[in-house]
Structure formats: C-alpha cells, structure tokens
Design a protein around this motif. Structure first.
Motif, mmCIF file in Angstrom:
data_model
loop_
_atom_site.group_PDB
_atom_site.id
_atom_site.type_symbol
_atom_site.label_atom_id
_atom_site.label_comp_id
_atom_site.label_asym_id
_atom_site.label_seq_id
_atom_site.Cartn_x
_atom_site.Cartn_y
_atom_site.Cartn_z
ATOM 1 N N ASP A 157 0.824 -1.203 0.000
ATOM 2 C CA ASP A 157 0.000 0.000 0.000
ATOM 3 C C ASP A 157 0.858 1.253 0.000
ATOM 4 O OD1 ASP A 157 -2.307 -1.356 -0.026
ATOM 5 O OD2 ASP A 157 -2.873 -0.951 2.042
ATOM 6 N N GLN A 158 1.888 1.227 0.830
ATOM 7 C CA GLN A 158 2.770 2.385 0.900
ATOM 8 C C GLN A 158 3.446 2.593 -0.456
ATOM 9 O OE1 GLN A 158 6.469 2.040 3.084
ATOM 10 N NE2 GLN A 158 6.299 4.140 3.839
ATOM 11 N N GLY A 159 3.895 1.486 -1.067
ATOM 12 C CA GLY A 159 4.547 1.576 -2.366
ATOM 13 C C GLY A 159 3.609 2.153 -3.407
ATOM 14 N N ALA A 160 2.366 1.680 -3.399
ATOM 15 C CA ALA A 160 1.387 2.150 -4.376
ATOM 16 C C ALA A 160 1.078 3.633 -4.170
ATOM 17 C CB ALA A 160 0.106 1.324 -4.265
ATOM 18 N N GLN A 161 0.953 4.004 -2.909
ATOM 19 C CA GLN A 161 0.648 5.393 -2.582
ATOM 20 C C GLN A 161 1.781 6.314 -3.036
ATOM 21 O OE1 GLN A 161 0.037 6.123 1.667
ATOM 22 N NE2 GLN A 161 -2.132 5.917 1.201
ATOM 23 N N LEU A 162 3.015 5.903 -2.733
ATOM 24 C CA LEU A 162 4.169 6.713 -3.123
ATOM 25 C C LEU A 162 4.278 6.774 -4.642
ATOM 26 C CD1 LEU A 162 6.753 5.423 -0.508
ATOM 27 C CD2 LEU A 162 5.779 7.720 -0.621
ATOM 28 N N ALA A 163 4.022 5.638 -5.300
ATOM 29 C CA ALA A 163 4.151 5.600 -6.752
ATOM 30 C C ALA A 163 3.129 6.515 -7.420
ATOM 31 C CB ALA A 163 4.003 4.163 -7.259
ATOM 32 N N SER A 164 1.982 6.729 -6.766
ATOM 33 C CA SER A 164 0.988 7.616 -7.373
ATOM 34 C C SER A 164 1.515 9.051 -7.430
ATOM 35 C CB SER A 164 -0.348 7.536 -6.626
ATOM 36 O OG SER A 164 -0.224 8.115 -5.355
ATOM 37 N N LEU A 180 11.830 11.339 0.693
ATOM 38 C CA LEU A 180 11.645 9.909 0.962
ATOM 39 C C LEU A 180 12.724 9.395 1.906
ATOM 40 C CD1 LEU A 180 11.093 8.768 -2.742
ATOM 41 C CD2 LEU A 180 9.316 9.195 -1.038
ATOM 42 N N ASN A 181 12.321 8.604 2.900
ATOM 43 C CA ASN A 181 13.330 7.948 3.729
ATOM 44 C C ASN A 181 13.710 6.610 3.074
ATOM 45 O OD1 ASN A 181 11.444 5.976 4.507
ATOM 46 N ND2 ASN A 181 10.791 7.156 6.291
ATOM 47 N N ASP A 182 14.694 5.937 3.661
ATOM 48 C CA ASP A 182 15.207 4.696 3.060
ATOM 49 C C ASP A 182 14.100 3.666 2.839
ATOM 50 O OD1 ASP A 182 17.695 5.798 3.109
ATOM 51 O OD2 ASP A 182 18.439 4.608 4.798
ATOM 52 N N GLU A 183 13.229 3.563 3.831
ATOM 53 C CA GLU A 183 12.165 2.572 3.758
ATOM 54 C C GLU A 183 11.193 2.921 2.626
ATOM 55 O OE1 GLU A 183 8.216 1.494 6.150
ATOM 56 O OE2 GLU A 183 9.743 2.587 7.276
ATOM 57 N N GLU A 184 10.906 4.200 2.469
ATOM 58 C CA GLU A 184 9.981 4.625 1.414
ATOM 59 C C GLU A 184 10.603 4.428 0.024
ATOM 60 O OE1 GLU A 184 7.480 7.965 3.923
ATOM 61 O OE2 GLU A 184 9.366 8.545 3.011
ATOM 62 N N ILE A 185 11.902 4.677 -0.069
ATOM 63 C CA ILE A 185 12.592 4.436 -1.340
ATOM 64 C C ILE A 185 12.512 2.954 -1.676
ATOM 65 C CG2 ILE A 185 14.904 4.296 -2.403
ATOM 66 C CD1 ILE A 185 15.468 7.071 -1.340
ATOM 67 N N ALA A 186 12.758 2.104 -0.679
ATOM 68 C CA ALA A 186 12.700 0.656 -0.916
ATOM 69 C C ALA A 186 11.306 0.235 -1.345
ATOM 70 C CB ALA A 186 13.136 -0.106 0.342
ATOM 71 N N SER A 187 10.259 0.769 -0.698
ATOM 72 C CA SER A 187 8.935 0.268 -1.049
ATOM 73 C C SER A 187 8.442 0.847 -2.371
ATOM 74 C CB SER A 187 7.931 0.456 0.097
ATOM 75 O OG SER A 187 7.674 1.799 0.319
ATOM 76 N N VAL A 188 8.780 2.093 -2.677
ATOM 77 C CA VAL A 188 8.335 2.619 -3.974
ATOM 78 C C VAL A 188 9.115 1.931 -5.099
ATOM 79 C CG1 VAL A 188 9.803 4.676 -4.256
ATOM 80 C CG2 VAL A 188 7.512 4.675 -5.185
ATOM 81 N N ALA A 189 10.388 1.635 -4.875
ATOM 82 C CA ALA A 189 11.184 0.935 -5.898
ATOM 83 C C ALA A 189 10.620 -0.464 -6.134
ATOM 84 C CB ALA A 189 12.657 0.844 -5.476
ATOM 85 N N ARG A 190 10.252 -1.143 -5.040
ATOM 86 C CA ARG A 190 9.700 -2.490 -5.185
ATOM 87 C C ARG A 190 8.380 -2.431 -5.936
ATOM 88 N NH1 ARG A 190 9.653 -4.381 0.167
ATOM 89 N NH2 ARG A 190 11.887 -4.162 -0.126
ATOM 90 N N ALA A 237 8.952 -1.400 -9.659
ATOM 91 C CA ALA A 237 9.623 -2.481 -10.391
ATOM 92 C C ALA A 237 8.651 -3.607 -10.726
ATOM 93 C CB ALA A 237 10.803 -3.008 -9.572
ATOM 94 N N ALA A 238 7.623 -3.771 -9.905
ATOM 95 C CA ALA A 238 6.660 -4.849 -10.140
ATOM 96 C C ALA A 238 5.610 -4.464 -11.182
ATOM 97 C CB ALA A 238 5.972 -5.227 -8.821
ATOM 98 N N GLN A 239 5.564 -3.199 -11.567
ATOM 99 C CA GLN A 239 4.596 -2.769 -12.579
ATOM 100 C C GLN A 239 5.120 -3.136 -13.971
ATOM 101 O OE1 GLN A 239 1.679 -1.475 -11.249
ATOM 102 N NE2 GLN A 239 2.897 -2.120 -9.486
ATOM 103 N N GLY A 240 4.210 -3.366 -14.885
ATOM 104 C CA GLY A 240 4.603 -3.646 -16.252
ATOM 105 C C GLY A 240 5.256 -5.009 -16.422
ATOM 106 N N LYS A 241 5.069 -5.896 -15.431
ATOM 107 C CA LYS A 241 5.648 -7.236 -15.553
ATOM 108 C C LYS A 241 4.633 -8.179 -16.122
ATOM 109 C CE LYS A 241 9.554 -7.753 -12.545
ATOM 110 N NZ LYS A 241 9.982 -8.067 -11.197
#
Ligand code: HEC
Length: 101
Positions: A27-34, A84-94, A97-101
């Motif tokens: 959820d955090q990753g999706a939110q950040l990616a938006s 972004l903190n380290d954790e947010e960078i990790a979750s948005v990157a994850r 990266a999972a999009q378009g697969k």
C-alpha cells in the motif's frame, strides 16, 4: 487447549501478522508511486520524462539514492528523493519495479 492446537493458532497468527505487514508495504509503495505518476507514466509509455518502468528494483533504488545524495544532478528528482526515507525508497522501488511485468 491441546499443545498442537495452540501452536497451530500461534503459527496462524504469525502468518496473519506477516501478511498484513506485506500488504501495508505494498500500500505504501502504491501510494508513493501515485506521486511519481504525476510526471512518470506508469504504463511504461515515454514522454519527455523517462519511463521508470522496466528499470528494476535495484536501479530504481540506486537512482533515488543518487538523486537524494545529489550525485545525480536533477533539481526535481533531488527534491522528490529528499522527501523519501530509506524505507519509502525501498517500497516505492519495489512497487514500481513490479509494474509492467
Ligand atoms: C515533478 C515531476 C517528477 C516526479 C513527481 C517524479 N519524477 Fe522522477 N524524474 C523526473 C524527471 C524530469 C527526470 C529526468 C531527470 C534527469 O534527466 O536526470 C526523472 C528521472 C527519474 C529516474 C531516472 C530514470 C532513468 O532512466 O535513469 C528515476 C528512477 C525516477 N525519476 C524515479 C521517480 C520516482 C520513483 C518518483 C516517485 C517517488 C518520481 N521519479 C517522481 C520528474 C519527476
């Protein structure tokens, strides 16, 4: 309660907790990616702004860390990465990266 039942319940709880942890992270990753999507198209299409789809988790993470550290000079991405903190960078990157697969 029989020990077997008790440990089965305990295992179920651990599973539940770890699953909800993963869901929260997604959820955090999706939110950040938006927030990225206002500039980067997340369908892999390119505009003047480079697509960030298909870069892979490691390249995304490294790029964001480099922008944050100003090693990659770009004012826009520096400002974004700074927020972004380290954790947010990790979750948005994850997530990205999972999009378009
Ligand atoms: C305000 C617009 C804007 C937003 C919002 C934005 N970016 Fe960017 N991003 C850019 C621009 C412009 C570039 C090209 C910078 C350059 O040429 O160095 C870029 C470049 C990048 C690159 C390097 C791409 C490559 O091919 O090397 C990555 C990775 C990246 N952005 C990730 C993100 C992520 C993740 C987010 C969301 C947390 C995000 N961006 C949000 C404008 C934006």
């Amino acid at each position: 309660m029989r020990p077997v039942a008790r440990s089965a319940i305990a295992a179920g709880l651990v599973l539940l907790v770890s699953q909800s942890g993963a869901a929260e992270e997604a959820d955090q990753g999706a939110q950040l990616a938006s927030t990225c999507a206002s500039c980067h198209r997340l369908d892999g299409g390119g505009t003047i702004i480079p697509s960030i789809i298909g870069l892979g988790e490691e390249r995304l993470t490294n790029a964001l860390l480099a922008y944050r550290a100003s090693q990659s000079p770009n004012h826009i991405m520096h400002a974004i990465a700074l927020s972004l903190n380290d954790e947010e960078i990790a979750s948005v990157a994850r997530y990205v990266a999972a999009q378009g697969k």
